[in-house]
Design a protein around this motif. Structure first.
Motif, PDB file in Angstrom:
ATOM      1  N   GLN A 122     -15.135 -10.270  11.446  1.00 30.21           N
ATOM      2  CA  GLN A 122     -15.143  -9.642  10.121  1.00 30.21           C
ATOM      3  C   GLN A 122     -13.964 -10.103   9.277  1.00 30.21           C
ATOM      4  OE1 GLN A 122     -15.181  -5.505  11.269  1.00 30.21           O
ATOM      5  NE2 GLN A 122     -17.432  -5.397  11.337  1.00 30.21           N
ATOM      6  N   ALA A 123     -12.794 -10.244   9.899  1.00 28.44           N
ATOM      7  CA  ALA A 123     -11.607 -10.681   9.156  1.00 28.44           C
ATOM      8  C   ALA A 123     -11.768 -12.121   8.670  1.00 28.44           C
ATOM      9  CB  ALA A 123     -10.365 -10.558  10.042  1.00 28.44           C
ATOM     10  N   LYS A 124     -12.390 -12.966   9.493  1.00 29.41           N
ATOM     11  CA  LYS A 124     -12.645 -14.347   9.072  1.00 29.41           C
ATOM     12  C   LYS A 124     -13.559 -14.375   7.846  1.00 29.41           C
ATOM     13  CE  LYS A 124     -12.069 -16.872  13.416  1.00 29.41           C
ATOM     14  NZ  LYS A 124     -12.766 -17.651  14.471  1.00 29.41           N
ATOM     15  N   GLU A 125     -14.613 -13.573   7.905  1.00 33.93           N
ATOM     16  CA  GLU A 125     -15.560 -13.556   6.782  1.00 33.93           C
ATOM     17  C   GLU A 125     -14.886 -12.979   5.533  1.00 33.93           C
ATOM     18  OE1 GLU A 125     -19.096 -14.064   4.636  1.00 33.93           O
ATOM     19  OE2 GLU A 125     -18.289 -14.948   6.486  1.00 33.93           O
ATOM     20  N   ASN A 126     -14.089 -11.938   5.741  1.00 41.15           N
ATOM     21  CA  ASN A 126     -13.381 -11.340   4.620  1.00 41.15           C
ATOM     22  C   ASN A 126     -12.410 -12.335   3.992  1.00 41.15           C
ATOM     23  OD1 ASN A 126     -12.474  -8.954   2.971  1.00 41.15           O
ATOM     24  ND2 ASN A 126     -10.551  -9.386   4.054  1.00 41.15           N
ATOM     25  N   ALA A 127     -11.678 -13.065   4.851  1.00 41.61           N
ATOM     26  CA  ALA A 127     -10.724 -14.055   4.346  1.00 41.61           C
ATOM     27  C   ALA A 127     -11.444 -15.164   3.581  1.00 41.61           C
ATOM     28  CB  ALA A 127      -9.907 -14.635   5.497  1.00 41.61           C
ATOM     29  N   ARG A 128     -12.598 -15.560   4.095  1.00 42.55           N
ATOM     30  CA  ARG A 128     -13.367 -16.611   3.412  1.00 42.55           C
ATOM     31  C   ARG A 128     -13.818 -16.141   2.022  1.00 42.55           C
ATOM     32  NH1 ARG A 128     -18.315 -17.932   2.164  1.00 42.55           N
ATOM     33  NH2 ARG A 128     -19.137 -15.981   3.040  1.00 42.55           N
ATOM     34  N   ASP A 140      -4.661  -9.778  -2.839  1.00 40.19           N
ATOM     35  CA  ASP A 140      -5.871  -9.683  -2.012  1.00 40.19           C
ATOM     36  C   ASP A 140      -5.941 -10.849  -1.040  1.00 40.19           C
ATOM     37  OD1 ASP A 140      -6.620  -7.398  -3.396  1.00 40.19           O
ATOM     38  OD2 ASP A 140      -7.704  -8.553  -4.914  1.00 40.19           O
ATOM     39  N   LEU A 141      -5.595 -12.034  -1.519  1.00 40.55           N
ATOM     40  CA  LEU A 141      -5.614 -13.229  -0.677  1.00 40.55           C
ATOM     41  C   LEU A 141      -4.609 -13.114   0.466  1.00 40.55           C
ATOM     42  CD1 LEU A 141      -6.646 -16.093  -0.125  1.00 40.55           C
ATOM     43  CD2 LEU A 141      -4.849 -16.943  -1.675  1.00 40.55           C
ATOM     44  N   LEU A 142      -3.407 -12.678   0.131  1.00 42.56           N
ATOM     45  CA  LEU A 142      -2.365 -12.549   1.148  1.00 42.56           C
ATOM     46  C   LEU A 142      -2.737 -11.489   2.175  1.00 42.56           C
ATOM     47  CD1 LEU A 142       0.834 -12.786  -1.092  1.00 42.56           C
ATOM     48  CD2 LEU A 142      -0.177 -14.577   0.325  1.00 42.56           C
ATOM     49  N   ASP A 143      -3.260 -10.354   1.713  1.00 37.46           N
ATOM     50  CA  ASP A 143      -3.674  -9.297   2.642  1.00 37.46           C
ATOM     51  C   ASP A 143      -4.774  -9.772   3.582  1.00 37.46           C
ATOM     52  OD1 ASP A 143      -1.859  -7.578   1.557  1.00 37.46           O
ATOM     53  OD2 ASP A 143      -3.306  -6.513   0.283  1.00 37.46           O
ATOM     54  N   ILE A 198      -3.243 -12.048   6.239  1.00 39.31           N
ATOM     55  CA  ILE A 198      -2.473 -11.286   7.228  1.00 39.31           C
ATOM     56  C   ILE A 198      -3.414 -10.528   8.162  1.00 39.31           C
ATOM     57  CG2 ILE A 198      -0.915  -9.318   7.521  1.00 39.31           C
ATOM     58  CD1 ILE A 198       0.604 -10.259   5.075  1.00 39.31           C
ATOM     59  N   GLN A 199      -4.465  -9.949   7.591  1.00 40.07           N
ATOM     60  CA  GLN A 199      -5.428  -9.223   8.416  1.00 40.07           C
ATOM     61  C   GLN A 199      -6.106 -10.142   9.430  1.00 40.07           C
ATOM     62  OE1 GLN A 199      -8.119  -7.267   5.749  1.00 40.07           O
ATOM     63  NE2 GLN A 199      -6.630  -5.683   5.141  1.00 40.07           N
ATOM     64  N   LEU A 200      -6.422 -11.336   9.028  1.00 39.53           N
ATOM     65  CA  LEU A 200      -7.060 -12.284   9.934  1.00 39.53           C
ATOM     66  C   LEU A 200      -6.125 -12.641  11.086  1.00 39.53           C
ATOM     67  CD1 LEU A 200      -9.288 -14.193  10.797  1.00 39.53           C
ATOM     68  CD2 LEU A 200      -8.403 -15.894   9.166  1.00 39.53           C
ATOM     69  N   LEU A 201      -4.888 -12.963  10.726  1.00 40.63           N
ATOM     70  CA  LEU A 201      -3.931 -13.319  11.763  1.00 40.63           C
ATOM     71  C   LEU A 201      -3.661 -12.121  12.676  1.00 40.63           C
ATOM     72  CD1 LEU A 201      -2.141 -15.483  12.964  1.00 40.63           C
ATOM     73  CD2 LEU A 201      -0.358 -14.866  11.328  1.00 40.63           C
ATOM     74  N   GLU A 204      -4.314  -9.168  17.870  1.00 40.85           N
ATOM     75  CA  GLU A 204      -4.835  -7.992  18.582  1.00 40.85           C
ATOM     76  C   GLU A 204      -5.836  -8.392  19.653  1.00 40.85           C
ATOM     77  OE1 GLU A 204      -6.342  -5.685  15.400  1.00 40.85           O
ATOM     78  OE2 GLU A 204      -4.394  -4.808  14.851  1.00 40.85           O
ATOM     79  N   LEU A 205      -6.651  -9.397  19.377  1.00 43.61           N
ATOM     80  CA  LEU A 205      -7.624  -9.858  20.371  1.00 43.61           C
ATOM     81  C   LEU A 205      -6.924 -10.421  21.600  1.00 43.61           C
ATOM     82  CD1 LEU A 205     -10.444 -10.545  21.368  1.00 43.61           C
ATOM     83  CD2 LEU A 205     -10.354 -12.653  19.983  1.00 43.61           C
ATOM     84  N   GLU A 206      -5.929 -11.292  21.363  1.00 52.18           N
ATOM     85  CA  GLU A 206      -5.222 -11.888  22.496  1.00 52.18           C
ATOM     86  C   GLU A 206      -4.422 -10.828  23.248  1.00 52.18           C
ATOM     87  OE1 GLU A 206      -5.902 -14.792  23.475  1.00 52.18           O
ATOM     88  OE2 GLU A 206      -7.099 -15.281  21.706  1.00 52.18           O
ATOM     89  N   SER A 207      -3.846  -9.877  22.524  1.00 54.62           N
ATOM     90  CA  SER A 207      -3.102  -8.790  23.171  1.00 54.62           C
ATOM     91  C   SER A 207      -4.023  -7.953  24.046  1.00 54.62           C
ATOM     92  CB  SER A 207      -2.433  -7.896  22.127  1.00 54.62           C
ATOM     93  OG  SER A 207      -1.435  -8.595  21.422  1.00 54.62           O
ATOM     94  N   ALA A 208      -5.241  -7.696  23.554  1.00 60.57           N
ATOM     95  CA  ALA A 208      -6.209  -6.905  24.318  1.00 60.57           C
ATOM     96  C   ALA A 208      -6.607  -7.640  25.602  1.00 60.57           C
ATOM     97  CB  ALA A 208      -7.442  -6.619  23.465  1.00 60.57           C
TER      98      ALA A 208
END
Length: 440
Positions: free
Chosen positions: A383-389, A404-407, A410-413, A418-422
């Protein structure tokens, strides 16, 4: 990892500039987790201590078994004796001297073989065998603990390496995006403030990378200490790395814990030990029977009258039996205390079982929770990838703001972090569960 990236980028401050891990010229050491476990075992002082304790227990068990053999003693003596004064007219009169053989020699041997002593010797052997089992279990527990501690440090280092790769890739993307915005700024499409904001965020990411590089050095030193290698040695963990079983149920883990758990079995052996001590105390009110013998050469012969100055030999063999009458009134309170001690150990064993069940339940739920976090994080990344795109397209088409672009970036990164931490948390929780169960 809780708001790791936001903390670095927005509240980053000024981290200490240590040497970049990638710029060090020291030889690198690539290690699998099993290799790390082996090195940790070889260099663990705690495990060496447990090995010594196990060797002591083995020696004590062998010593207890040797007590079944008879006690044998060899002895000898050489003596000088004076004449025997005989006071024929009272103690205050001058005695006459009775001549005797003045030099006496004796060499011989004796033995004692325990036949029955309330089964105390067999109970002592069983006690030492139980202590040996406890030492073996404690050694295995020490190995399992060092495995888990090493795994936790190894996974932590692995996570930081992954974070470094993620932020490096993101910095590359941000530089490419900055190049596009600079081109738009030259053409008067975007404001100077947009350019400055992008440059500021890129600078924060670069500072975050420095912090991560320092984290690598710190995590490497912690791992190096437990592995017994120099602090400067660069460890490269094997990855991608994942090993867990999603299908095993709580009941299966619990059954495995009751079969293999170190704490559970140590408690079980302590209960057995208290039972043996109770039997030993009860054995105090029993007769002691043994076979004894003695053989010796002596000179002169003064065993039978008339005496003579010649060598002679004598052998004696027989059975000794004794019973302590005082044990009838000394022992009852000792038996009572031993019974209470045994009952206490039984309760302690049940309490240990409860704790093992609780630990397995908690570790299992946290493990399942981490697996769910992975699934959620994977969806969040998509979802973050699609949102960033979408935000990027709308920004460059002048329909959204730079914030909006910066947010979105940051959300994507952050979702990638979070995925790798999980994933790392799930792996860590899996090893913790294995350690509690007793099969790590």
């Amino acid at each position: 990892m809780k708001i790791y990236l936001i903390g670095l980028l927005i509240f980053g401050g000024s981290p200490v500039l240590l040497a970049n891990a990638s710029s060090l010229k020291s030889d690198t050491l690539r290690l699998t987790l099993k290799d790390a476990w082996q090195k940790a075992e070889e260099n663990s002082r705690h495990i060496r201590i447990k090995n010594m304790e196990e060797e002591i227990a083995n020696a004590e068990l062998k010593d207890a078994k040797m007590e079944r053999l008879p006690e044998i003693e060899v002895k000898g003596s050489a003596e000088k004796a004076s004449n025997i004064p005989i006071y024929e007219n009272g103690l205050f009169s001058k005695p006459s001297q009775h001549e005797i053989i003045h030099t006496l020699y004796k060499v011989g041997a004796d033995f004692y073989l325990n036949i029955y002593n309330g089964n105390k010797l067999n109970l002592k052997i069983k006690e030492n065998a139980t202590l040996q089992k406890i030492r073996e279990i404690q050694k295995k527990k020490a190995i399992s603990d060092i495995h888990y501690k090493t795994a936790a440090l190894y996974l932590d280092l692995q996570k930081i390496f992954i974070f470094r790769d993620l932020i490096k890739n993101d910095i590359g993307d941000q530089k490419a995006q900055l190049k596009e915005i600079k081109s738009l700024y030259k053409n008067g499409v975007v404001l100077k403030s947009d350019l400055l904001r992008i440059e500021l965020e890129l600078s924060r990411r670069e500072m975050a990378l420095i912090t991560i590089e320092n984290d690598i050095l710190i995590a490497t030193q912690k791992l190096n200490i437990i592995l017994g290698v120099p602090d400067e040695q660069i460890i490269i963990p094997e990855f991608p790395f994942s090993e867990w079983d999603e299908k095993a149920t709580y009941d299966e883990y619990l059954n495995s814990a009751l079969e293999h758990s170190f704490d559970y079995h140590v408690s079980e052996q302590h209960t057995e030990l208290s039972m043996l001590k109770l039997k030993q105390v009860k054995a105090n009110v029993t007769p002691k029977i043994g076979l004894y013998g003695e053989f010796y050469y002596a000179n002169p012969q003064i065993f039978l009258f008339p005496y003579n100055p010649y060598w002679y030999s004598l052998g004696v063999v027989g059975i000794k039996a004794s019973f302590s009458l005082s044990s009838l009134y000394h022992n009852p309170q000792k038996v009572k205390a031993a019974k209470i001690e045994f009952e206490k150990e039984e309760e302690t064993h049940k309490d240990t079982e409860d704790k093992v069940r609780q630990q397995v339940k908690e570790a299992y739920l946290r493990y399942q929770e981490a697996l769910e976090q992975i699934k959620v994080a994977e969806v969040n990344v998509i979802q973050a990838k699609e949102n960033a795109r979408i935000i990027k397209n709308t920004y460059f088409s002048q329909t959204s703001l730079i914030t909006d672009l910066l947010d979105a970036d940051i959300q994507l990164l952050q979702t990638k972090f979070e995925l790798e931490s999980a994933k790392i948390l799930a792996q860590n929780n899996y090893y913790l569960l294995q350690n509690i169960i007793g099969i790590l």
